[in-house]
Scaffold this active site. Structure first.
Site, PDB file in Angstrom:
ATOM      1  CG  ASP A   1       3.336 -64.248 -58.986  1.00  0.00           C
ATOM      2  OD1 ASP A   1       3.085 -65.167 -59.536  1.00  0.00           O
ATOM      3  OD2 ASP A   1       2.843 -64.481 -57.895  1.00  0.00           O
ATOM      4  CD1 TRP A   2       1.922 -64.585 -65.596  1.00  0.00           C
ATOM      5  CD2 TRP A   2       3.566 -66.004 -64.106  1.00  0.00           C
ATOM      6  NE1 TRP A   2       2.351 -66.042 -66.502  1.00  0.00           N
ATOM      7  CE2 TRP A   2       3.625 -66.350 -65.057  1.00  0.00           C
ATOM      8  CE3 TRP A   2       4.401 -65.861 -62.958  1.00  0.00           C
ATOM      9  CZ2 TRP A   2       3.841 -67.815 -65.176  1.00  0.00           C
ATOM     10  CZ3 TRP A   2       5.179 -67.014 -63.006  1.00  0.00           C
ATOM     11  CH2 TRP A   2       5.080 -68.185 -64.160  1.00  0.00           C
TER      12      TRP A   2
END
Ligand code: BGC
Length: 723
Positions: A255-256
């Site tokens: 995930d970012w």
């Protein structure tokens, strides 16, 4: 001929001649031999907010990604979260995934996947960041609207066709967020502690189905920790389960900003690192992407020999494999976007996902020819719901508001409108209250309600911070912005109130008894207002079923029945104390009546289950049980019903939930029609996860098949034995 050109042609030559998987794997080996260590490492981390680099020297393309999961997001700037301001990036907004789950219609999930995949392909995306399949554990979770509800079987059955549909376009689906990201509070560091049984029985099955049945090509890690380690580079979750037990051969993306350690990222199965806490080129003197955990620090460990080159080769092999499936597949279709066909899919999903919760004395449908005065009250009647919510926010070609949809359908009616309350603009991570005078809005709405024959109150949540939005949970189960008080006053002046709830979460309903009808309308995307009017007018007979339970009050939900360590945790750790008893499993087993049960939803017609039978009384592991259920539509209108099969273990060596969904089928019947419907249930699905042996265990003995049309509406019970 120049050297790079030779290599580039070599690369293309390799790609063009690839025919089958075995050959592709050999060709990937050849390509890996051509790559320098620096080039390999480069492929393992971002070069911009939404892309990872290729190898220019060889013509290996970049990978472009986009959110997800219910539309292809507008273009984001290379190095910041600002929108890039392109003019060709509007999309079809499909209904959010809670709505898709409510359709209980896997064929529609496939159509949805094909259509959204076409849009991603047209926009030259190689990975679509969706679907999201985190389980609905608490109604406060800000991102529940992006997911498929509380039941692992439902989420599994619905995500597989979505994934297959997306991937027919040569676009990788990216199932997210793996795993246990079930709240937004402290999502970046909360350490989830959970039994192995709950992990395997409740929180992992949808990912497993995505991998094993959906053949998903990529998966996104989550922000949180599990047993002390960040999930995006987790030894057990990724190496042990995903890539080990499930033999996932695709790419793990963070995930970012969810990577935290080079060694763990390298060794625990992360393949591409995205969004790590930098603003890229703009805010640093040197290219900040080089400082990602899987960039220079990784290269150094490889160069020093502390990490073996085979580690990066495995990542590159997976990335190249994803490319063979997507951007270097010569046969992939071209895609298309925002066309009538896609709007039709969006509308169909919306029509089938809307759930009719209450309909006192068949108050709905409203006659579309009525000349009565209809008051449409509530901010959500006109508010854009594709805006806000976080990363799933969309720039859509059009979004039909509920008010507009109602005006278009009830053309002979006198439609009057009042906002009723105001919530303020949507802002990520921050609440900005409205500066409108709430009291005047309320008084105006009450006056409007007095003048009307019927009130359509369109309210709910709205994707503002803490109202169904990423990076913040709701603070309460109540409707926000004074809606409960407003509704109290409206029902006092008008007896004909229909409440249309636009939300991705359950809410409390203190006014429930006084509303004539209640419609759960989700976030429906581009065609929202049309679909709502379709249902209110009876053009469409509602057939949606709740993918999660609505508790009467927050403490009735399993996650909230314990202390703060269960939710939201103590700031460091969190313990899932309700264990496997999530959603209806909790309500049923603990005998706590929900306001509205999982699987529940009304129709304008009436269905009757006449009989149910099975093909045998005794079964063994590996068998499929064939069920025949005779269903009649005994009402006046054609409609669809969802037959649901739950299983109860009569006697078990471990605690089992009161019942668990193991099969369902949506059936359409004309008024007066009777049909025998065949369903099958896998005997292996009766197994529980045995913590003593770390494996699934199917116990012999008697089981009950409970057949009904909601988790709290079981009409037939059949006993079977597993020998
Ligand atoms: C979200 C992901 C999303 C990513 C990229 C993250 O904050 O959790 O779901 O795909 O951002 O926008």
């Amino acid at each position: 001929m120049k050297y790079w050109l030779v290599l580039s042609i070599l690369f293309l030559g390799i790609v063009v001649s690839a025919q089958n998987q075995g050959e592709i794997e050999k060709q990937i080996d050849e390509i890996i031999k051509e790559l320098t260590l620096e080039e390999k490492v480069k492929m393992c981390h971002a070069q911009s907010k939404f892309s990872s680099p290729g190898v220019e020297r060889l013509g290996i393309p970049e990978i472009w990604m986009s959110d997800g999961p219910h539309g292809v997001r507008a273009e984001i700037e290379w190095d910041s979260w600002s929108y890039a301001g392109w003019t060709n990036d509007s999309c079809t907004a499909f209904p959010a995934l809670t709505c898709l789950a409510s359709t209980f219609n896997p064929d529609l999930a496939y159509k949805y996947g094909v259509a959204i995949g076409e849009e991603a392909r047209y926009r030259k995306k190689d990975i679509l960041l969706g679907p999201g399949v985190n389980i609905y554990r608490t109604p406060l979770n800000g991102r529940n609207f992006e997911y498929m509800g509380e039941d692992p079987y439902l989420a599994s059955v619905m995500c597989v066709p979505y994934i297959k549909g997306v991937q027919t376009n040569g676009v990788a689906a990216c199932v997210k967020h793996y795993a246990l990201n079930n709240q937004e509070v402290w999502r970046g560091h909360i350490n989830v502690k959970i039994s192995d049984r709950a992990l395997h029985e409740i929180y992992l099955p949808a990912y497993k189905a995505a991998v094993r049945e959906g053949g998903v090509w990529s998966i996104m890690g989550a922000y949180n920790k599990y047993n002390g380690q960040h999930t995006s580079h987790h030894e057990v979750l990724i190496n042990g389960i995903l890539k080990g037990a499930w033999a996932f051969d695709g790419v793990v993306v963070t995930d970012w900003g969810s990577a935290h350690d080079t060694r763990e990222a390298a060794l625990n199965g992360l393949d591409i690192e995205m969004g790590t806490g930098t603003d890229g080129l703009t805010s640093s003197t040197e290219n900040a992407y080089d400082h990602y955990y899987l960039a220079k620090p990784f290269l150094e460990l490889l160069k020093s020999g502390e990490i073996d080159e085979s580690v990066v080769d495995d990542k590159v092999r997976r990335i190249l494999r994803l490319m063979y499936r997507t951007n270097i597949d010569k046969n992939r279709p071209f895609g298309r976007k925002a066309n009538q066909l896609h709007f039709n899919v969006a509308r169909e999903v919306a029509q089938e996902g809307i759930v009719l919760l209450k309909n006192n004395k068949s108050f709905l449908p409203l006659n579309p020819e009525t000349t009565q005065t209809i008051a449409v009250i509530g901010e959500n009647a006109t508010r854009m719901m594709t805006v806000g919510g976080g990363s799933s926010e969309l720039k859509t070609v059009h979004e039909i508001s509920p008010l507009h949809g109602i005006q278009q359908r009830f053309t002979n009616a006198n439609i009057i409108h009042s906002m009723g309350y105001a919530s303020g603009p949507s802002q990520y991570g921050r609440v900005i209250p409205s500066d409108l005078d709430q009291d005047s809005l309320k008084q105006a709405a009450i006056e409007t309600a007095k003048k009307a024959d019927v009130v359509l109150f369109v309210g709910g949540l709205n994707k503002n911070h803490e109202q169904d939005c990423e990076n913040g949970d709701r603070k309460s189960l109540n409707l926000p912005f004074g809606q409960d008080e407003l509704l109290d006053e409206i029902v006092a002046v008008n007896k004909n109130v229909v409440v249309v709830l636009v939300s991705g979460n359950a809410v409390t309903m203190p006014w429930q008894a006084k509303a004539k009808a209640i419609v759960q309308a989700w976030y429906l995307g581009s065609e929202s207002g049309y679909a709502i009017a379709d249902v209110l007018s009876g053009d469409v007979n509602p057939s949606g079923k709740l993918p999660f339970s609505f508790p009467v009050k927050l403490e009735d939900n399993g996650a909230h029945a314990f202390d703060e360590l269960s939710y939201p945790g103590d700031g460091t750790d969190q313990v899932y104390k309700e264990d496997i008893l999530v959603g209806y499993r909790w309500h049923d087993t603990k005998k706590i009546k929900p306001l509205y049960a999982f699987g529940y939803g009304l129709s304008y017609t009436t269905f009757k289950i006449n009989s149910a039978s099975v093909n045998a009384e005794e079964f063994k592991a590996g068998d499929e049980i064939s069920l025949s259920v005779e269903l009649s539509n005994v009402g006046q209108m054609a409609g669809s019903e969802v037959l649901q099969v739950y299983v109860r273990d009569e006697k078990s060596s471990v605690m089992r939930p009161h019942k668990e969904l193991k099969g369902f089928k949506k059936v359409q019947l004309a008024a007066g029609q009777t049909q025998t419907i065949e369903l099958s249930v896998a005997v292996d699905s009766f197994a529980f996860y045995d913590e003593n042996n770390n494996d699934w265990k199917l116990e012999k003995g008697n089981y009950q098949l409970l057949i009904g049309t909601a988790s709290n509406n079981i009409k037939k019970t059949i006993k079977v034995a597993v020998k």
